[in-house]
Enzyme design. Structure first.
Site, PDB file in Angstrom:
ATOM      1  N   GLU A 176       0.890  -1.179   0.000  1.00  0.00           N
ATOM      2  CA  GLU A 176       0.000   0.000   0.000  1.00  0.00           C
ATOM      3  C   GLU A 176       0.917   1.215   0.000  1.00  0.00           C
ATOM      4  O   GLU A 176       1.529   1.525   1.021  1.00  0.00           O
ATOM      5  CB  GLU A 176      -0.876   0.014   1.261  1.00  0.00           C
ATOM      6  CG  GLU A 176      -1.831  -1.156   1.386  1.00  0.00           C
ATOM      7  CD  GLU A 176      -3.089  -1.001   0.551  1.00  0.00           C
ATOM      8  OE1 GLU A 176      -3.147  -0.098  -0.299  1.00  0.00           O
ATOM      9  OE2 GLU A 176      -4.016  -1.796   0.752  1.00  0.00           O
ATOM     10  N   GLU A 236      -6.273  -4.388   0.922  1.00  0.00           N
ATOM     11  CA  GLU A 236      -6.551  -4.562   2.338  1.00  0.00           C
ATOM     12  C   GLU A 236      -8.036  -4.263   2.529  1.00  0.00           C
ATOM     13  O   GLU A 236      -8.667  -3.612   1.698  1.00  0.00           O
ATOM     14  CB  GLU A 236      -5.672  -3.638   3.181  1.00  0.00           C
ATOM     15  CG  GLU A 236      -4.200  -4.036   3.040  1.00  0.00           C
ATOM     16  CD  GLU A 236      -3.251  -3.406   4.052  1.00  0.00           C
ATOM     17  OE1 GLU A 236      -2.453  -4.133   4.650  1.00  0.00           O
ATOM     18  OE2 GLU A 236      -3.306  -2.177   4.215  1.00  0.00           O
TER      19      GLU A 236
HETATM   20  P1  NAD Z   1       8.192   5.115   4.668  1.00  0.00           P
HETATM   21  O1  NAD Z   1       8.184   4.339   3.396  1.00  0.00           O
HETATM   22  O2  NAD Z   1       9.267   6.103   4.871  1.00  0.00           O
HETATM   23  O3  NAD Z   1       8.245   4.136   5.932  1.00  0.00           O
HETATM   24  C1  NAD Z   1       7.304   3.110   6.116  1.00  0.00           C
HETATM   25  C2  NAD Z   1       7.905   2.033   6.982  1.00  0.00           C
HETATM   26  O4  NAD Z   1       8.940   1.369   6.257  1.00  0.00           O
HETATM   27  C3  NAD Z   1       8.550   2.521   8.273  1.00  0.00           C
HETATM   28  O5  NAD Z   1       8.210   1.655   9.331  1.00  0.00           O
HETATM   29  C4  NAD Z   1      10.023   2.448   7.950  1.00  0.00           C
HETATM   30  O6  NAD Z   1      10.832   2.302   9.114  1.00  0.00           O
HETATM   31  C5  NAD Z   1      10.075   1.207   7.101  1.00  0.00           C
HETATM   32  N1  NAD Z   1      11.269   1.069   6.260  1.00  0.00           N
HETATM   33  C6  NAD Z   1      12.059   2.040   5.764  1.00  0.00           C
HETATM   34  N2  NAD Z   1      13.089   1.510   5.070  1.00  0.00           N
HETATM   35  C7  NAD Z   1      12.951   0.171   5.117  1.00  0.00           C
HETATM   36  C8  NAD Z   1      13.696  -0.926   4.605  1.00  0.00           C
HETATM   37  N3  NAD Z   1      14.808  -0.746   3.885  1.00  0.00           N
HETATM   38  N4  NAD Z   1      13.273  -2.184   4.853  1.00  0.00           N
HETATM   39  C9  NAD Z   1      12.143  -2.392   5.570  1.00  0.00           C
HETATM   40  N5  NAD Z   1      11.400  -1.392   6.107  1.00  0.00           N
HETATM   41  C10 NAD Z   1      11.786  -0.120   5.881  1.00  0.00           C
HETATM   42  O7  NAD Z   1       6.732   5.794   4.746  1.00  0.00           O
HETATM   43  P2  NAD Z   1       6.198   6.870   5.808  1.00  0.00           P
HETATM   44  O8  NAD Z   1       6.884   8.172   5.543  1.00  0.00           O
HETATM   45  O9  NAD Z   1       6.233   6.294   7.178  1.00  0.00           O
HETATM   46  O10 NAD Z   1       4.651   6.976   5.402  1.00  0.00           O
HETATM   47  C11 NAD Z   1       4.144   7.868   4.470  1.00  0.00           C
HETATM   48  C12 NAD Z   1       3.907   7.192   3.134  1.00  0.00           C
HETATM   49  O11 NAD Z   1       3.015   6.084   3.308  1.00  0.00           O
HETATM   50  C13 NAD Z   1       3.230   8.070   2.103  1.00  0.00           C
HETATM   51  O12 NAD Z   1       3.833   7.864   0.853  1.00  0.00           O
HETATM   52  C14 NAD Z   1       1.802   7.571   2.079  1.00  0.00           C
HETATM   53  O13 NAD Z   1       1.079   7.831   0.902  1.00  0.00           O
HETATM   54  C15 NAD Z   1       2.009   6.111   2.294  1.00  0.00           C
HETATM   55  N6  NAD Z   1       0.776   5.489   2.780  1.00  0.00           N
HETATM   56  C16 NAD Z   1       0.081   4.657   1.950  1.00  0.00           C
HETATM   57  C17 NAD Z   1      -1.120   4.100   2.378  1.00  0.00           C
HETATM   58  C18 NAD Z   1      -1.913   3.184   1.492  1.00  0.00           C
HETATM   59  O14 NAD Z   1      -2.788   2.501   2.010  1.00  0.00           O
HETATM   60  N7  NAD Z   1      -1.631   3.117   0.216  1.00  0.00           N
HETATM   61  C19 NAD Z   1      -1.594   4.382   3.659  1.00  0.00           C
HETATM   62  C20 NAD Z   1      -0.844   5.235   4.482  1.00  0.00           C
HETATM   63  C21 NAD Z   1       0.351   5.777   4.024  1.00  0.00           C
END
Ligand code: NAD
Length: 495
Positions: free
Chosen positions: A252, A464
């Protein structure tokens, strides 16, 4: 850093534990900059302990009758609802959203548990005779095993529910990795699940950096699936990392939802919807109004009414009742939004509603940013092309629906969208043509437990919520039973 006091711990095998090392992560309140608490900075070894605990718990949890799994989810929902004040306040303090929104998010976690608790008892298998009459086959569903749930910071609790509720209902077990800036409410919710009777180890919550704890979840062959929500860039890394052991995946990812307001729309309703849809959660929702398209015949009236509406949005600490919109989650996130606004202005955009960092002592320590509304935005601006995750909205004027649809689809993303018109045939026509997982008609984006949610294009894949949300936590198992008495033999040569 090591603050070494009685801070929050992580949840492994039903126990609150420290990490192997003494390092902790300081969780800051985005409204004040003050520390809310610290959590352990988990290591790969901590993640492995949690994965092993989840693998052991799987042997027990997956064998429980579905009615027992259902009961635990219902009890969880009850305990979570009873703690809504505490959980809501914790969420506001670590994430920044207003208390009412935070409590709504806690309730939505309970809703998701209740929905899947009800669904699991209604599951049906399939049984069919072979067409030749040699025997019969049965199609059953088996849980996958250990799931790594990797969460973002914008909806830390509801998105945990979207994963653990269907996953547990189906018999899987979890290692949850919250975002490092919003781990506390997830740990509290995980502890309530244990209290509700969950097999210890069936949900573990391990705090720590994505590059450490998250990467261990990707590397570890005991993890069968990754359920990830976050940025599209991180999603690409998750795909790569999961390839090593062919993990199942639901992704997502980001979105840049268009909202199309036709000339026959209820303008007042659409103005309300656009303001709510863009500035709820300070504009930090994956599905929120990120690009607004107005038919030219109503643009002038809409823009005037919208500007008035947006100016009434009160910014403040989410713990205060009068607050409509809290701070941006981090200082870094605020800078990203500001730089997108600057880029648009450098290409000729004008601020219809002036944003900027609000003055005033009580707000100066937080990451506050006033809502910005831009007109005259160039389609090549970053704010038109990329995901803007904060309180800024570009408005575009289009001549008709064809132009609106072409512009709406001109993005790498395909998560949400909305169409505003009184003509339902037109709405249906538009919804069928917008390349997005969901199109709302005359409504801003609101996810519901009963309705599948997910993206087209680079907004991810898998769904989901809804029935499909459960399907993604199963393998399909086919059993073919031959009736030996009918004298079937296998011999070479084959003819
Ligand atoms: P992010 O991608 O920076 O982080 C998400 C998670 O991934 C965190 O827990 C982070 O620690 C982890 N992560 C980072 N690097 C990783 C790696 N190399 N391996 C494994 N895990 C790793 O996202 P964010 O800034 O926390 O959230 C905002 C983003 O989420 C926005 O782009 C938003 O649109 C998206 N989002 C999407 C949905 C959906 O349902 N499509 C819902 C909510 C948020």
């Amino acid at each position: 850093m090591s603050e070494g006091r009685d801070s929050m711990k992580m949840l492994i095998q039903g126990q609150l534990e420290d990490a192997q090392g003494a390092d902790v992560i300081r969780v800051a309140n985005p409204a004040t900059g003050d520390a809310v608490d610290t959590v352990p900075k988990g290591t790969r070894e901590d993640a492995r302990r949690a994965i092993d605990a989840a693998a052991d718990a799987f042997k027990v949890w997956s064998e429980k009758p579905s009615i027992e799994r259902s009961r635990v989810l219902l009890k969880t929902a009850e305990l979570v609802r009873a703690s809504v004040e505490d959980l809501g306040a914790t969420l506001t303090m670590e994430q920044g959203k207003p208390l009412g929104e935070a409590k709504g998010e806690i309730s939505s976690f309970a809703n998701t548990c209740e929905y899947y608790a009800g669904l699991i008892g209604r599951e049906r298998g399939a049984h069919n005779p072979f067409s030749t009459g040699e025997g019969f086959f049965i199609v059953t569903k088996r849980p996958l095993g250990v799931v790594g749930a990797i969460l973002p910071w914008n909806f830390p609790v509801s998105l945990m529910g979207w994963k653990v509720a269907p996953g547990l209902a189906a018999g899987n077990t979890f290692v949850v990795k919250p975002a490092s800036t919003t781990p506390i409410t997830d740990i509290k919710v995980g502890s309530l699940m244990v209290k509700a009777g969950l097999t210890p180890g069936a949900v573990n919550v391990v705090t720590g950096p994505g590059a450490v704890v998250g990467e261990e979840l990707l590397d570890n062959p005991k993890v069968a699936k990754i359920a990830f929500t976050g940025e599209t860039g991180t999603g690409k890394r998750i795909m790569e990392g999961s390839a090593k052991s062919i993990k199942r995946l639901t992704l997502e990812l980001g979105g840049s939802d268009p909202m199309i307001v036709c000339d026959d729309a209820d303008i007042e309703l659409a103005v309300e919807g656009a303001a709510w849809g863009r500035f709820r959660n300070c504009g930090q929702s994956c599905t929120s109004v990120k690009r607004l398209f107005l038919f030219e015949s109503i643009a002038e009236q809409f823009v005037k009414m919208f500007a008035e509406k947006v100016r009434t949005i009160r910014i403040g600490n989410g713990m205060e009742k009068s607050t409509h919109m809290g701070p941006v989650h981090t200082a870094e996130q605020r800078e990203k939004v500001e730089s997108m606004v600057e880029d648009a202005e450098n290409r000729g955009a004008k601020e219809l509603v002036r944003g900027g960092r609000p003055a005033g002592n009580e707000l100066s320590h937080g990451n506050f940013l006033s809502p910005v509304v831009l007109t005259g935005v160039d389609y090549d601006s970053k704010i038109a092309k990329e995901e803007c995750f904060g309180p800024a909205l570009p408005i575009f004027v289009v001549k008709d629906l064809d132009e609106a649809l072409e512009r709406a689809n001109d993005t790498l993303y395909g998560l949400g969208s909305s169409v505003w018109t009184k003509d339902l045939e037109k709405a249906y026509h538009a919804a069928e043509r917008i390349q997005a997982g969901t199109t709302w008609v005359n409504s801003p984006p609101i996810a519901r437990a009963e309705v599948p949610f997910g993206g087209f294009k680079q907004s991810g894949f898998g769904r989901e919520l809804g029935l499909e949300g459960l399907d993604h936590y199963y393998e399909t198992k086919s059993i073919q039973v031959l009736e030996y008495s009918k004298g079937k033999k296998w011999a070479f040569p084959i003819n």
